[in-house]
Design a protein around this motif. Structure first.
Motif, short mmCIF file in Angstrom:
data_model
loop_
_atom_site.label_atom_id
_atom_site.label_comp_id
_atom_site.label_asym_id
_atom_site.label_seq_id
_atom_site.Cartn_x
_atom_site.Cartn_y
_atom_site.Cartn_z
N LEU A 12 0.84 -1.20 0.00
CA LEU A 12 0.00 0.00 0.00
C LEU A 12 0.87 1.24 0.00
CD1 LEU A 12 -2.56 -1.22 2.69
CD2 LEU A 12 -2.70 -1.44 0.19
N GLY A 13 0.77 2.05 -1.06
CA GLY A 13 1.57 3.26 -1.16
C GLY A 13 2.70 3.08 -2.15
N SER A 14 2.90 4.11 -3.01
CA SER A 14 3.90 3.96 -4.09
C SER A 14 5.05 4.94 -3.97
CB SER A 14 3.21 4.15 -5.44
OG SER A 14 2.81 5.51 -5.58
N LYS A 37 -3.21 5.51 -3.36
CA LYS A 37 -4.43 6.31 -3.16
C LYS A 37 -4.55 7.48 -4.15
CE LYS A 37 -5.75 9.30 0.76
NZ LYS A 37 -5.40 9.49 2.19
N SER A 38 -3.41 8.09 -4.44
CA SER A 38 -3.41 9.27 -5.31
C SER A 38 -3.55 8.86 -6.78
CB SER A 38 -2.10 10.03 -5.10
OG SER A 38 -1.88 10.96 -6.12
N ASP A 39 -3.88 9.86 -7.62
CA ASP A 39 -3.88 9.60 -9.07
C ASP A 39 -2.47 9.62 -9.63
OD1 ASP A 39 -6.58 9.33 -9.08
OD2 ASP A 39 -6.95 11.46 -9.48
N GLY A 213 -5.37 5.68 -7.67
CA GLY A 213 -6.72 6.00 -7.21
C GLY A 213 -7.32 4.87 -6.38
N ALA A 214 -6.46 4.09 -5.72
CA ALA A 214 -6.91 2.95 -4.91
C ALA A 214 -6.53 3.21 -3.46
CB ALA A 214 -6.25 1.67 -5.41
N GLU A 215 -7.53 3.60 -2.67
CA GLU A 215 -7.26 3.99 -1.28
C GLU A 215 -7.54 2.83 -0.33
OE1 GLU A 215 -9.81 7.14 0.00
OE2 GLU A 215 -8.97 7.16 2.03
N THR A 522 16.39 10.24 5.53
CA THR A 522 15.13 9.50 5.59
C THR A 522 15.09 8.44 4.49
OG1 THR A 522 13.54 10.66 4.13
CG2 THR A 522 14.09 11.74 6.19
N LEU A 523 15.50 8.81 3.28
CA LEU A 523 15.37 7.86 2.16
C LEU A 523 16.36 6.70 2.25
CD1 LEU A 523 14.64 10.32 -0.80
CD2 LEU A 523 13.14 8.48 0.02
N GLY A 524 17.51 6.94 2.88
CA GLY A 524 18.47 5.83 3.04
C GLY A 524 17.81 4.67 3.78
N PRO A 525 17.39 4.90 5.04
CA PRO A 525 16.70 3.82 5.76
C PRO A 525 15.44 3.33 5.05
CG PRO A 525 17.33 5.58 7.27
CD PRO A 525 17.64 6.08 5.89
N ILE A 526 14.74 4.21 4.36
CA ILE A 526 13.49 3.79 3.70
C ILE A 526 13.77 2.77 2.59
CG2 ILE A 526 11.73 4.64 2.07
CD1 ILE A 526 11.41 7.08 3.97
N LEU A 527 14.81 2.99 1.81
CA LEU A 527 15.15 2.01 0.76
C LEU A 527 15.56 0.68 1.39
CD1 LEU A 527 17.23 4.29 -1.67
CD2 LEU A 527 14.87 3.49 -2.00
C1 LIG Z 1 10.51 18.56 -0.90
C2 LIG Z 1 11.06 17.37 -0.19
C3 LIG Z 1 12.40 17.03 -0.35
C4 LIG Z 1 12.91 15.91 0.31
N1 LIG Z 1 14.19 15.52 0.04
C5 LIG Z 1 14.68 14.40 0.64
C6 LIG Z 1 15.95 13.88 0.28
O1 LIG Z 1 16.61 14.34 -0.66
N2 LIG Z 1 16.42 12.81 0.98
C7 LIG Z 1 15.70 12.21 1.97
O2 LIG Z 1 16.19 11.27 2.59
N3 LIG Z 1 14.45 12.63 2.26
C8 LIG Z 1 13.91 13.68 1.60
N4 LIG Z 1 12.64 14.08 1.85
C9 LIG Z 1 11.81 13.22 2.72
C10 LIG Z 1 11.37 11.99 1.92
O3 LIG Z 1 10.85 12.42 0.68
C11 LIG Z 1 10.34 11.15 2.66
O4 LIG Z 1 10.81 10.85 3.95
C12 LIG Z 1 10.07 9.87 1.88
O5 LIG Z 1 9.77 10.17 0.55
C13 LIG Z 1 8.94 9.06 2.46
O6 LIG Z 1 8.78 7.90 1.68
P1 LIG Z 1 7.56 6.93 1.91
O7 LIG Z 1 7.62 5.90 0.86
O8 LIG Z 1 7.49 6.52 3.32
O9 LIG Z 1 6.29 7.89 1.69
P2 LIG Z 1 5.81 8.66 0.38
O10 LIG Z 1 6.87 8.78 -0.63
O11 LIG Z 1 5.16 9.93 0.83
O12 LIG Z 1 4.70 7.69 -0.21
C14 LIG Z 1 3.55 7.37 0.50
C15 LIG Z 1 2.47 7.08 -0.52
O13 LIG Z 1 1.38 6.40 0.13
C16 LIG Z 1 0.17 6.84 -0.47
N5 LIG Z 1 -0.94 6.56 0.42
C17 LIG Z 1 -1.31 7.24 1.54
N6 LIG Z 1 -2.42 6.68 2.08
C18 LIG Z 1 -2.75 5.63 1.29
C19 LIG Z 1 -3.80 4.68 1.33
N7 LIG Z 1 -4.74 4.71 2.26
N8 LIG Z 1 -3.85 3.73 0.35
C20 LIG Z 1 -2.91 3.69 -0.63
N9 LIG Z 1 -1.90 4.59 -0.72
C21 LIG Z 1 -1.81 5.54 0.24
C22 LIG Z 1 0.44 8.33 -0.66
O14 LIG Z 1 -0.48 8.87 -1.59
C23 LIG Z 1 1.87 8.34 -1.15
O15 LIG Z 1 1.94 8.25 -2.54
C24 LIG Z 1 12.09 15.16 1.17
C25 LIG Z 1 10.74 15.49 1.32
C26 LIG Z 1 10.22 16.57 0.63
C27 LIG Z 1 8.75 16.87 0.78
#
Ligand SMILES: Cc1cc2nc3c(=O)[nH]c(=O)nc-3n(C[C@H](O)[C@H](O)[C@H](O)COP(=O)(O)OP(=O)(O)OC[C@H]3O[C@@H](n4cnc5c(N)ncnc54)[C@H](O)[C@@H]3O)c2cc1C
Length: 541
Positions: A12-14, A37-39, A213-215, A522-527
């Motif tokens: 869930l989430g892209s 969820k988003s388009d 568009g799938a929430e 944030t993105l390092g640990p996330i990957l």
């Molecule tokens: C402008 C900006 C610059 C940044 N630069 C950096 C950087 O260079 N390096 C770094 O480490 N961090 C950076 N960050 C932080 C980083 O982008 C975030 O920490 C990271 O992208 C989060 O990843 P994620 O996959 O957890 O969430 P996201 O990338 O936000 O993805 C979550 C997705 O889940 C979807 N979603 C939500 N609810 C639902 C649901 N109910 N059903 C289905 N889908 C759903 C959302 O629509 C979204 O698409 C930056 C952030 C911003 C805003």
């Protein structure tokens, strides 16, 4: 009417977490459903700088940079105030290098080191004053994505730039015309789009088509096991059963005002992420019995809202990184007092907004203003106005410091005293109050023509007109949520795994807790944890 389908793994989430988890599962043969969820795909990851922070990465070898597991762990521990789970920090450090190598092997991602970009607290034990842990994804051509070319969220400003081209990453912020044209012709994108594009392409190649568009609205539970998810698609409910596991990767809760006020440790009025991050995954995990951690925390940033400027149908909040670190600017509160090292990294600076004043029982530094002088405005350009051009009319200005203070509601005596004190510090080359310019990090982000010297950030504030811009406490995304183990399995309140439930990214409690090691923290640990969670879900364990 409710329809029902079945997958091995449901993600869930892209954003970066969801895409990496889905790819890890698909690469070992799992039948994966990826729902957004988003388009638009990509979440905040797509509009981010795209930079991951990875200690011990393989690019350090070629660059002759030394790093060690001990240094990386000591450094993270020095930033966590005792709140980090050491097993998660170890899993991050131990899997970082392999994750980046795997991404380069199974996708078109190619990273380079951002030369010299210091860690955010380079003088702490194990910190790197000359960088080596922050990586920049190479440009990626969206022209090759065919019908998916316009399916990804994008940020207008940085679309064709790599972080290394921007002032934040050590560049000028400009490309020559020919290079810009080349990138536009091939739809070559940098930053966050360059991170998520190759992940999407690899998923499509593996036969996984993300559903937009799938929430997700709820998890399905069979006894104690998470067995699927309920989705809202085009106004109808759909059930997707998950034979092996569900991975939550729905981002943070920064756009959910109730959760923000219930949980965050202080005011946060300016989320900079995508507005679909409303804490849905957190609420689903809570209903499934997850234990929570790190709930007061977020990845903090000072932010500005420019009147009339919108993103995704909401007022856009911009990170304020450059203007506050340039010479000739200070941040002040309503008393006209400075309250922080303005050149500190954005995440640490967030703490200054949350300082309580026990007498007034309010937040001492909210509201706050960036005050800068005419030389700063003319030489550097600010808030979207190029250098040398008249500064935008929404910015308050006055011929005197006192007049400026009165116009915006700052104590005029306080501001006059503060500016005089600041100018005295600049004259002796030492910020006696907040040590601005002392750290290698402070000397990186200001005026690039003086990079690595204090002159990059220390400068008198004495030439009219004087300007003031309101600065708000913002976030890149929240960092608290369900507690996970080193394999990304969600733990319940007794710290036992909830069968079938996994989480990665900002939906989960950050594996590094409060620690934001450097650009990409944030993105390092996330990957890394996206991959671990996807692999564990595919294995169904
Ligand atoms: C402008 C900006 C610059 C940044 N630069 C950096 C950087 O260079 N390096 C770094 O480490 N961090 C950076 N960050 C932080 C980083 O982008 C975030 O920490 C990271 O992208 C989060 O990843 P994620 O996959 O957890 O969430 P996201 O990338 O936000 O993805 C979550 C997705 O889940 C979807 N979603 C939500 N609810 C639902 C649901 N109910 N059903 C289905 N889908 C759903 C959302 O629509 C979204 O698409 C930056 C952030 C911003 C805003």
């Amino acid at each position: 009417m409710e329809s029902s389908i079945e997958k091995d793994v449901v993600v869930l989430g892209s954003g970066a977490a969801g895409l990496t988890a889905a790819l890890a599962a698909a690469r070992v043969g799992a039948d994966v459903g990826l729902y957004e969820k988003s388009d638009l795909l990509g979440g905040s990851s797509a509009i981010s700088g795209g930079v991951p922070w990875i200690p011990l990465n393989h690019l350090q070898d070629e660059a002759g940079i030394t790093d060690s597991r001990e240094d990386a762990l000591a450094y993270l521990a020095s930033l966590s105030l005792g709140r980090m789970d050491p097993t998660l920090a170890e899993a991050f450090v131990d899997n970082g290098r392999a994750t980046i190598q795997w991404l380069e092997e199974v996708t078109d991602l190619r990273f380079t080191l951002i030369p010299d970009y210091p860690d955010y607290h380079p003088e702490n034990p194990g910190g790197k004053p000359h960088g080596g842990r922050s990586l920049d994804p190479g440009l990626f051509s969206y022209a090759g994505l065919g019908p998916w070319q316009d399916a990804v969220a994008r940020s207008r400003r940085s679309a064709h730039l790599r972080i290394t081209d921007t002032t934040l990453g050590g560049g000028t912020g400009f490309l020559d015309e020919a290079e810009m044209q080349r990138r536009m012709d091939a739809d070559l994108r940098g930053c966050g789009n360059a991170l998520v594009g190759p992940l999407i392409k690899a998923l499509l190649d593996a036969g996984v088509e993300p559903v937009r568009g799938a929430e997700a609205t709820d998890l399905l539970l069979d006894d104690d096991r998470v067995s699927g998810v309920r989705l809202r698609v085009d106004g109808s409910d759909t059930v997707v059963r998950a034979r092996r596991g569900v991975v939550l990767a729905t981002g943070g809760f920064e756009w959910n005002t109730r959760l923000v006020s219930d949980f965050l440790r202080g005011p946060m009025t300016a989320p900079t992420s995508v507005p679909t991050n409303t804490g849905d995954g957190l609420l689903m995990a809570m209903r499934a019995g997850a234990g929570l951690a790190n709930m007061g925390q977020a990845w903090w940033v000072p932010a500005v809202k420019i009147p009339g400027d919108e993103a995704f149908g909401r007022p856009r909040s911009h990170l304020v990184n450059r203007e506050r670190t340039l010479p000739g600017s200070i941040l002040v509160n309503r008393a006209g007092r400075r309250f922080t090292n303005e050149a500190a990294n954005y995440n640490a600076l967030g703490g200054a907004f949350h300082q309580m004043d026990p007498v007034s029982f309010g937040y001492a530094n909210v509201p706050a203003w960036l005050v800068f002088d005419g030389r700063h405005a003319e030489r550097y350009g600010s808030f979207g106005t190029p250098a040398g051009e008249p500064i935008a009319p929404w910015i308050t200005r006055s011929d005197s410091v006192r007049g400026l203070a009165t116009m915006v509601g700052i104590d005029p005596d306080g501001l006059e005293e503060t500016v005089a004190r600041w100018n005295g510090f600049v004259d002796v080359g030492q910020d006696g109050d907040f040590h601005r310019g002392d750290s290698a990090y402070d000397r990186w982000s200001g005026d690039g023509t003086h990079r690595f010297t204090k002159a990059s950030t220390l400068g008198r504030l004495d030439r009219a007109p004087f300007h003031a811009v309101p600065i708000e406490p913002g976030t890149l995304g929240t960092s608290g949520g369900p507690r996970t183990d080193p394999r990304g399995r969600v733990l319940d309140t007794r710290l036992d795994p909830i069968p079938g439930l996994y989480a990665a990214g900002n939906v989960a409690a950050a594996p590094t807790a409060m620690a934001y090691g450097g650009a990409g923290g944030t993105l390092g640990p996330i990957l890394v944890f996206g991959r671990l969670a996807g692999s564990a879900a595919a294995a169904g364990d």
